[in-house]
Design a protein around this motif. Structure first.
Motif, PDB file in Angstrom:
ATOM      1  N   TYR A  79     -16.033   2.117   2.612  1.00  0.00           N
ATOM      2  CA  TYR A  79     -16.421   2.939   3.768  1.00  0.00           C
ATOM      3  C   TYR A  79     -15.288   3.110   4.776  1.00  0.00           C
ATOM      4  O   TYR A  79     -15.497   3.605   5.869  1.00  0.00           O
ATOM      5  CB  TYR A  79     -17.656   2.368   4.481  1.00  0.00           C
ATOM      6  CG  TYR A  79     -18.774   2.018   3.553  1.00  0.00           C
ATOM      7  CD1 TYR A  79     -19.415   2.993   2.806  1.00  0.00           C
ATOM      8  CD2 TYR A  79     -19.194   0.703   3.425  1.00  0.00           C
ATOM      9  CE1 TYR A  79     -20.447   2.663   1.932  1.00  0.00           C
ATOM     10  CE2 TYR A  79     -20.220   0.369   2.560  1.00  0.00           C
ATOM     11  CZ  TYR A  79     -20.840   1.347   1.813  1.00  0.00           C
ATOM     12  OH  TYR A  79     -21.855   1.014   0.955  1.00  0.00           O
ATOM     13  N   GLY A  80     -14.089   2.657   4.425  1.00  0.00           N
ATOM     14  CA  GLY A  80     -12.958   2.785   5.330  1.00  0.00           C
ATOM     15  C   GLY A  80     -12.865   1.704   6.383  1.00  0.00           C
ATOM     16  O   GLY A  80     -11.993   1.752   7.243  1.00  0.00           O
ATOM     17  N   ILE A 110      -0.857   5.231   2.871  1.00  0.00           N
ATOM     18  CA  ILE A 110      -0.583   4.843   4.257  1.00  0.00           C
ATOM     19  C   ILE A 110      -1.859   4.932   5.094  1.00  0.00           C
ATOM     20  O   ILE A 110      -2.122   4.067   5.930  1.00  0.00           O
ATOM     21  CB  ILE A 110       0.559   5.689   4.843  1.00  0.00           C
ATOM     22  CG1 ILE A 110       1.851   5.413   4.056  1.00  0.00           C
ATOM     23  CG2 ILE A 110       0.757   5.401   6.321  1.00  0.00           C
ATOM     24  CD1 ILE A 110       2.972   6.415   4.289  1.00  0.00           C
ATOM     25  N   HIS A 111      -2.690   5.941   4.829  1.00  0.00           N
ATOM     26  CA  HIS A 111      -3.984   6.036   5.526  1.00  0.00           C
ATOM     27  C   HIS A 111      -4.863   4.833   5.184  1.00  0.00           C
ATOM     28  O   HIS A 111      -5.546   4.296   6.063  1.00  0.00           O
ATOM     29  CB  HIS A 111      -4.715   7.330   5.151  1.00  0.00           C
ATOM     30  CG  HIS A 111      -4.149   8.551   5.780  1.00  0.00           C
ATOM     31  ND1 HIS A 111      -4.127   8.759   7.146  1.00  0.00           N
ATOM     32  CD2 HIS A 111      -3.562   9.641   5.234  1.00  0.00           C
ATOM     33  CE1 HIS A 111      -3.563   9.923   7.403  1.00  0.00           C
ATOM     34  NE2 HIS A 111      -3.201  10.477   6.252  1.00  0.00           N
ATOM     35  N   LEU A 113      -3.773   1.838   4.342  1.00  0.00           N
ATOM     36  CA  LEU A 113      -3.199   0.699   5.085  1.00  0.00           C
ATOM     37  C   LEU A 113      -3.650   0.730   6.547  1.00  0.00           C
ATOM     38  O   LEU A 113      -3.952  -0.313   7.125  1.00  0.00           O
ATOM     39  CB  LEU A 113      -1.671   0.710   4.986  1.00  0.00           C
ATOM     40  CG  LEU A 113      -1.092   0.321   3.632  1.00  0.00           C
ATOM     41  CD1 LEU A 113       0.391   0.670   3.558  1.00  0.00           C
ATOM     42  CD2 LEU A 113      -1.324  -1.156   3.359  1.00  0.00           C
ATOM     43  N   ARG A 114      -3.716   1.909   7.114  1.00  0.00           N
ATOM     44  CA  ARG A 114      -4.182   2.029   8.500  1.00  0.00           C
ATOM     45  C   ARG A 114      -5.638   1.590   8.619  1.00  0.00           C
ATOM     46  O   ARG A 114      -6.011   0.886   9.569  1.00  0.00           O
ATOM     47  CB  ARG A 114      -4.019   3.461   8.998  1.00  0.00           C
ATOM     48  CG  ARG A 114      -4.487   3.598  10.433  1.00  0.00           C
ATOM     49  CD  ARG A 114      -4.304   4.993  10.950  1.00  0.00           C
ATOM     50  NE  ARG A 114      -4.786   5.058  12.329  1.00  0.00           N
ATOM     51  CZ  ARG A 114      -5.444   6.079  12.816  1.00  0.00           C
ATOM     52  NH1 ARG A 114      -5.694   7.134  12.072  1.00  0.00           N
ATOM     53  NH2 ARG A 114      -5.850   6.068  14.059  1.00  0.00           N
ATOM     54  N   SER A 115      -6.486   1.994   7.684  1.00  0.00           N
ATOM     55  CA  SER A 115      -7.895   1.583   7.709  1.00  0.00           C
ATOM     56  C   SER A 115      -8.016   0.066   7.638  1.00  0.00           C
ATOM     57  O   SER A 115      -8.818  -0.540   8.350  1.00  0.00           O
ATOM     58  CB  SER A 115      -8.660   2.211   6.537  1.00  0.00           C
ATOM     59  OG  SER A 115      -8.732   3.606   6.672  1.00  0.00           O
ATOM     60  N   ILE A 116      -7.203  -0.540   6.782  1.00  0.00           N
ATOM     61  CA  ILE A 116      -7.224  -2.000   6.646  1.00  0.00           C
ATOM     62  C   ILE A 116      -6.748  -2.651   7.948  1.00  0.00           C
ATOM     63  O   ILE A 116      -7.348  -3.621   8.424  1.00  0.00           O
ATOM     64  CB  ILE A 116      -6.365  -2.447   5.442  1.00  0.00           C
ATOM     65  CG1 ILE A 116      -6.997  -1.947   4.134  1.00  0.00           C
ATOM     66  CG2 ILE A 116      -6.187  -3.963   5.429  1.00  0.00           C
ATOM     67  CD1 ILE A 116      -6.084  -2.039   2.924  1.00  0.00           C
ATOM     68  N   ALA A 117      -5.689  -2.115   8.521  1.00  0.00           N
ATOM     69  CA  ALA A 117      -5.148  -2.679   9.771  1.00  0.00           C
ATOM     70  C   ALA A 117      -6.135  -2.558  10.918  1.00  0.00           C
ATOM     71  O   ALA A 117      -6.107  -3.360  11.851  1.00  0.00           O
ATOM     72  CB  ALA A 117      -3.841  -1.976  10.133  1.00  0.00           C
ATOM     73  N   THR A 173       3.241   7.302  11.429  1.00  0.00           N
ATOM     74  CA  THR A 173       3.196   7.222  12.884  1.00  0.00           C
ATOM     75  C   THR A 173       1.829   6.722  13.346  1.00  0.00           C
ATOM     76  O   THR A 173       1.735   5.887  14.249  1.00  0.00           O
ATOM     77  CB  THR A 173       3.505   8.603  13.507  1.00  0.00           C
ATOM     78  OG1 THR A 173       4.819   8.987  13.071  1.00  0.00           O
ATOM     79  CG2 THR A 173       3.460   8.563  15.016  1.00  0.00           C
ATOM     80  N   GLU A 174       0.758   7.205  12.699  1.00  0.00           N
ATOM     81  CA  GLU A 174      -0.591   6.738  13.029  1.00  0.00           C
ATOM     82  C   GLU A 174      -0.742   5.254  12.704  1.00  0.00           C
ATOM     83  O   GLU A 174      -1.338   4.509  13.489  1.00  0.00           O
ATOM     84  CB  GLU A 174      -1.628   7.546  12.262  1.00  0.00           C
ATOM     85  CG  GLU A 174      -1.774   8.972  12.730  1.00  0.00           C
ATOM     86  CD  GLU A 174      -2.769   9.750  11.892  1.00  0.00           C
ATOM     87  OE1 GLU A 174      -3.292   9.229  10.893  1.00  0.00           O
ATOM     88  OE2 GLU A 174      -3.018  10.911  12.244  1.00  0.00           O
TER      89      GLU A 174
END
Length: 181
Positions: A79-80, A110-111, A113-117, A173-174
């Motif tokens: 689910y992100g 990369i998106h 990785l951002r969701s995980i972060a 960048t995000e």
């Protein structure tokens, strides 16, 4: 009578092969075998399928890579925002793939990785229901380890932000913003 020292042959190899500048020194995902995938869990149960999915992302054609990444996302960041035990172990490989020019879905990686972060589902739930922290499977710890795994590899951010591909640069960048970089 003294004798002059004799030259002894060296046992050190001198035929080191140095790859040309800009070429990776190792094959992608070589460390996959060091992770006990059968002993850790993803959202489906045993995480044994993760190496195959990562290899499909690395070597598959664009459609295969995207399908494998979608399956991987469901397994490690459902689910992100819901991470699993296998998430932290998978993150270094995601970072590796995000940096390989031949991988077709780098921006999507990369998106992910951002969701995980950004994942704090279990941590937020435990704040309201502290008994969650007493379960044998401590999801809060998994979540924190996953976020830390993303932070541990953030040294690649600058290089990825400098990519000519605008989608990759924007996604990076995000991610950097999420990490507070």
């Amino acid at each position: 009578m003294r004798t002059a020292p004799t030259q002894q042959q060296s046992t050190e190899r001198t035929d080191h092969h140095e790859p040309p500048t800009g070429v990776a020194r190792t094959t992608p995902l070589t460390a996959l075998g060091r992770v006990p995938w059968r002993e850790i869990q993803d959202s489906t149960g045993c995480a044994a399928a993760i190496p195959l999915l990562l290899n499909s992302v690395a070597c598959g054609d664009p459609d295969t890579a995207r399908a494998a990444l979608a399956d991987l996302r469901t397994r490690i960041c459902q689910y992100g925002f819901v991470v699993e035990q296998a998430t932290a172990a998978t993150v270094p490989f995601l970072w590796e793939l995000a940096q390989l020019p031949q991988v077709s879905c780098r921006a999507e990686i990369i998106h992910l990785l951002r969701s995980i972060a950004d994942a704090r589902q279990w941590e937020n739930t435990a704040a309201v229901y502290p008994k969650l922290l007493n379960h044998r499977e401590n999801h809060v710890v998994w979540e924190r380890k996953a976020r830390q795994a993303v932070r541990d590899r953030r040294g690649a951010l600058r290089r990825l932000m400098a990519e000519e591909d605008a989608e990759i640069a924007h996604a990076t960048t995000e991610l950097a913003r999420t990490l507070g970089e």
